[in-house]
Design an enzyme around this catalytic site. Structure first.
Site, PDB file in Angstrom:
ATOM      1  N   SER A 227     122.398 -46.653 -35.359  1.00  0.00           N
ATOM      2  CA  SER A 227     123.436 -45.713 -34.640  1.00  0.00           C
ATOM      3  C   SER A 227     122.771 -44.218 -34.828  1.00  0.00           C
ATOM      4  O   SER A 227     122.010 -44.085 -35.767  1.00  0.00           O
ATOM      5  CB  SER A 227     124.765 -45.793 -35.239  1.00  0.00           C
ATOM      6  OG  SER A 227     124.781 -45.448 -36.578  1.00  0.00           O
ATOM      7  N   ASP A 228     123.393 -43.392 -34.119  1.00  0.00           N
ATOM      8  CA  ASP A 228     123.336 -41.821 -34.304  1.00  0.00           C
ATOM      9  C   ASP A 228     124.053 -41.892 -35.601  1.00  0.00           C
ATOM     10  O   ASP A 228     125.190 -42.488 -35.804  1.00  0.00           O
ATOM     11  CB  ASP A 228     123.548 -40.897 -33.221  1.00  0.00           C
ATOM     12  CG  ASP A 228     123.211 -39.717 -33.490  1.00  0.00           C
ATOM     13  OD1 ASP A 228     122.648 -39.268 -34.572  1.00  0.00           O
ATOM     14  OD2 ASP A 228     123.053 -39.054 -32.322  1.00  0.00           O
ATOM     15  N   TRP A 229     124.046 -40.587 -36.301  1.00  0.00           N
ATOM     16  CA  TRP A 229     124.671 -40.502 -37.455  1.00  0.00           C
ATOM     17  C   TRP A 229     126.055 -40.218 -37.255  1.00  0.00           C
ATOM     18  O   TRP A 229     126.564 -39.265 -36.783  1.00  0.00           O
ATOM     19  CB  TRP A 229     124.181 -39.328 -38.225  1.00  0.00           C
ATOM     20  CG  TRP A 229     123.084 -39.596 -39.436  1.00  0.00           C
ATOM     21  CD1 TRP A 229     122.921 -39.319 -40.619  1.00  0.00           C
ATOM     22  CD2 TRP A 229     121.589 -40.361 -38.999  1.00  0.00           C
ATOM     23  NE1 TRP A 229     121.797 -39.809 -41.271  1.00  0.00           N
ATOM     24  CE2 TRP A 229     121.161 -40.534 -40.373  1.00  0.00           C
ATOM     25  CE3 TRP A 229     121.198 -41.105 -37.838  1.00  0.00           C
ATOM     26  CZ2 TRP A 229     120.151 -41.305 -40.215  1.00  0.00           C
ATOM     27  CZ3 TRP A 229     120.096 -41.970 -38.147  1.00  0.00           C
ATOM     28  CH2 TRP A 229     119.552 -41.899 -39.266  1.00  0.00           C
TER      29      TRP A 229
END
Length: 796
Positions: A227-229
């Site tokens: 995932s993106d953060w």
């Protein structure tokens, strides 16, 4: 690592633990099982390994080479240069103990207002994909993983963590997924990063369609998806969709959600095992670090696979950054050959950006440079009669001391700064004005509000031009700016965000030591109102509609015949090039057909230089009868950068398969090449087309995804289905003639009137037509067509 054996050795809790980060930048370690942590780092244009944990992970970072941002590197149009950049950044990543670099940025520049456009390659997916693939392959060949991002349709920063991008299937596949597909197929990235935003109602990190059907199913991707953060809202749903790793650590929340999802039947142990296996495979394929793995810009490299001292590595990277920046700068205008600069008279350098350079973007990709060179200091070394005036101030950015001669007075106001700058310009033979966007104007996290340069800079330019018309403008910006003032400027150089060695590279280009090698990777519009997404951005009530469809960037401007300031692919050299001897031929047939294009490019000038030869294809025109979907006027389908000496020629060859000439058909969910004559155009930009010809394509026919509930228009859009329908209706019409020859067919007594009638009711579902009195579409005919559909599908 024997991954099946490793999985058997792990408890369920261990496997679930592997699916979330251990902190902001590391994955979970299981030392009792020989599983080490992986260190992740931002890295599209340089390693940004934080020197400690910080709020949102945006604290200080260890020094590293700041290479040109992607907005600049893309303008090189040079796969081999991106390979060099990938190798260099991976070498530094190994020095700093980084295992996976978060990049490249592959999102399409849908609107020039996107605050993160500096971190993306282009408005064209082919250019973005092939450059991204070159960088990805090089990084991973050096033993460092990559994570192409942000998958997918993350084309704005406005409300980026929640906004729902509503995009039709054709547009998704042709524009917003295409660059990712190219990188997946050509470079096999070890990880891919899922975006924050929703796509058609589902968060990208929790979309079974995006991660399962498209990425893993259609494209066959076997790596890990992270995932993106902060992109995950429900870890169990994300795992079920195909997300392997949530970053950063959620403090145990993710493990609890997965366990709850397992108990509720939302996820299975098989899905947990599959995700954990992909994480283990990632750990296994990254070479182990030796030594401490800490950043060291001066000492000996302490990681395996890196030869020489850290100082030597960074020195070589700086030299590469300088060369790459020059190869990416775009000379937009050069009337009267004002460039290269004459050095036998006074040169006035105007603009605070010459002294306090804007060389990279803001946000998570911000690199702590090893050695920063300003344009002012670089030019001073070669221009003995250099005059400098700042002309304007930059917000909250005090100017550093410089070795250059300063004429400005401390505490001067805006009017005083402009007046003294104009005086310096009047005293010089040539003036070089540095303009651009301040750091605060564009950044990750928010979008721009205007395409214009700051007012004080435009006021400065007007005063300088009045004092000395012999003026060169150098732009420093991560996204395009409007250039209504450009007709008054004889020379204009777009430097973008050129990295830590950008000052030296600018001196090389301005003084003629290097040819300006860049060509625009995005169109520069006349006005914001002319851009494709205008009116469909930034959205409302949490939804943004991609109403422009496939007409993005130059596809929009060229198809709509809109005037632009500078077209896609444009850029000048200090020499000239000629294109001759175009040859177009086809081989094969149907889905195996290929179009081969050859031409000769010659340096017709008096000095060495580079050019980018661009191949565009235009689809067959809609002749009315075919009712084809709208296709862009032309689309980039090949490119090649060439470096030639004076008088030197080279024969270039391009091969296009049927897929390269296809459009995505949302009904059959497949790529379709329409039959007909395709326009083949070769040139130096989407407007500067030097050679043209045609290539005939047999075309490919998709499996009918039709039913009797489909509209007549949809039946007619498929050649095989249209033939069957018209044949059946013609037979019905003939059968409807009574013995006395009276028409009993509702006016459908011949093929011509049949076609006219079908056109009149084209939007009507076929089964609805059967409910009208006198219609030749009867229940029996519907059964006949249903049988044909079943037989067609059974034959596939």
């Amino acid at each position: 690592m024997d991954i099946p054996a490793a999985l058997r050795d792990l408890s369920l809790e261990d496997k679930i633990a592997l699916l979330s980060g251990a902190g902001f930048w590391e994955t979970v370690a299981l030392p009792n099982h020989g599983i080490r942590p992986l260190v992740l780092s931002d890295g599209p244009h340089g390693v940004r390994r934080p020197s400690g944990e910080a709020v949102l992970g945006l604290g200080e970072s260890f020094p590293a080479t700041c290479f040109p941002a992607e907005c600049a590197a893309a303008c090189s149009w040079d796969r081999s240069l991106l390979t060099e950049l990938g190798t260099a950044v991976a070498r530094e990543a190994r020095l700093q103990g980084v295992d996976v670099l978060l990049g490249p940025g592959l999102n399409i520049k849908r609107t020039p207002l996107c605050g993160r456009n500096f971190e993306y390659f282009s408005e064209d997916p082919l250019l973005a994909g092939e450059l991204g693939a070159a960088w990805t392959r090089a990084v991973q060949a050096a033993g460092v993983g990559t994570s192409p991002k942000h998958f997918a349709a993350n084309n704005q920063e406005a409300d980026r963590m929640r906004v729902d991008a509503v995009v039709d299937q054709r547009t998704l596949h042709e524009i917003y997924l295409r660059a990712f597909e190219i990188v997946v197929r050509m470079a096999e990235p070890w990880t891919i990063m899922a975006a924050y935003n929703k796509i058609n109602g589902l968060h990208a990190a929790e979309s079974p369609w995006l991660l399962g059907e498209v990425l893993r199913g259609t494209w066959g991707y076997e790596g890990a998806v992270m995932s993106d953060w902060g992109a995950v809202t429900n870890r169990a749903a994300a795992l079920a969709a195909g997300l392997d790793l949530e970053m950063p650590s959620s403090g145990g929340l993710a493990a609890r959600e997965i366990t709850a999802g397992l108990d509720a039947g939302m996820v299975t142990e098989e899905q947990i095992d599959a995700a954990a296996a992909r994480i283990l495979r990632l750990v296994d394929r990254v070479p182990p670090r030796s030594g401490s793995g800490t950043a060291d810009t001066a000492g000996t490299a302490d990681t395996a696979g890196t030869a020489g001292s850290g100082a030597a590595v960074y020195a070589a990277s700086h030299d590469l950054a300088r060369r790459a920046a020059a190869a990416s700068m775009v000379l937009l205008k050069n009337e009267g050959s004002i460039l290269p600069l004459q050095t036998d008279g006074a040169v006035a350098v105007i603009g605070e950006l010459a002294r306090t350079p804007r060389y990279q973007g803001s946000g998570s990709s911000k690199v702590n440079p090893v050695r920063l060179v300003s344009p002012l200091d670089a030019l001073q070394q070669d221009l003995p009669e250099l005059l400098f005036e700042p002309g304007y101030t930059l917000p909250a950015s005090p100017a550093p001391e410089s070795e250059a001669t300063l004429l400005s007075q401390p505490g001067a106001g805006p009017v005083d700064l402009i007046e003294t700058a104009a005086a310096a310009a009047a005293a010089a033979v040539t003036t070089v004005v540095f303009l651009g966007l301040p750091d605060e104007a564009e950044s990750e996290g928010y979008d721009r509000t205007t395409l214009d340069l700051p007012d004080e800079q435009l006021e400065l330019l007007a005063a300088v031009l009045q004092a000395n018309p012999r003026t060169v403008v150098v732009l420093s910006n991560g996204g395009v700016v409007t250039t209504a003032w450009a007709d008054r400027v004889p020379a204009l150089l777009e430097a973008w965000l050129p990295g830590e060695a950008g000052g030296s590279a600018l001196a090389d280009v301005l003084l003629g030591r290097a040819d300006p090698g860049g060509r625009l990777a995005e169109t520069i519009p006349v006005r914001l109102e002319d851009t494709a997404a205008y009116g469909n951005y930034p959205g409302e009530n949490g939804t943004v509609r991609y109403g422009e469809g496939v007409l993005v960037g130059y596809r929009w401007y060229d198809t709509r015949r809109l005037e632009v300031a500078f077209p896609f692919g444009h850029g000048l050299s200090y020499t000239s090039f000629g294109y001759t001897d175009l040859d177009i031929r086809s081989t094969g047939a149907g889905a195996d057909q290929e179009v081969h294009v050859e031409l000769t490019v010659t340096n017709t000038g008096g000095r060495a230089g580079s050019d980018v030869v661009q191949l565009y294809v235009g689809a067959p025109d809609d002749d009315g009868a075919q009712q084809r979907p709208l296709r862009p006027l032309r689309e980039l389908r090949g490119f090649e950068k060439v470096h030639l000496g004076p008088g030197e020629s080279r024969r270039l060859r391009f091969s296009l398969d049927a897929r390269a000439l296809s459009r995505f058909d949302p009904q059959s969910m497949s790529w379709v090449a329409d039959a007909g004559e395709y326009r083949i155009e070769v040139g130096a930009s989407s407007h500067d087309l030097r050679l043209a010809g045609v290539a005939a394509l047999d075309g490919t026919v998709p499996e009918p995804s039709l039913s009797t509930a489909s509209s007549i228009q949809e039946w007619l859009a498929n050649p095989a289905a249209a033939a069957e329908l018209v044949s059946a209706l013609t037979a019905a019409a003939m059968a409807g003639m009574d013995a006395a020859g009276q028409d009993n067919t509702g006016g459908m007594d011949n093929t011509g009137s049949l076609a006219a009638s079908l056109a009149l009711v084209g939007n009507m579902p076929l089964n609805r037509m059967a409910r009208f009195p006198g219609s030749p579409v009867t229940p029996d005919l519907l059964k006949q067509l249903e049988g044909w559909l079943q037989g067609t599908r059974g034959a596939q």
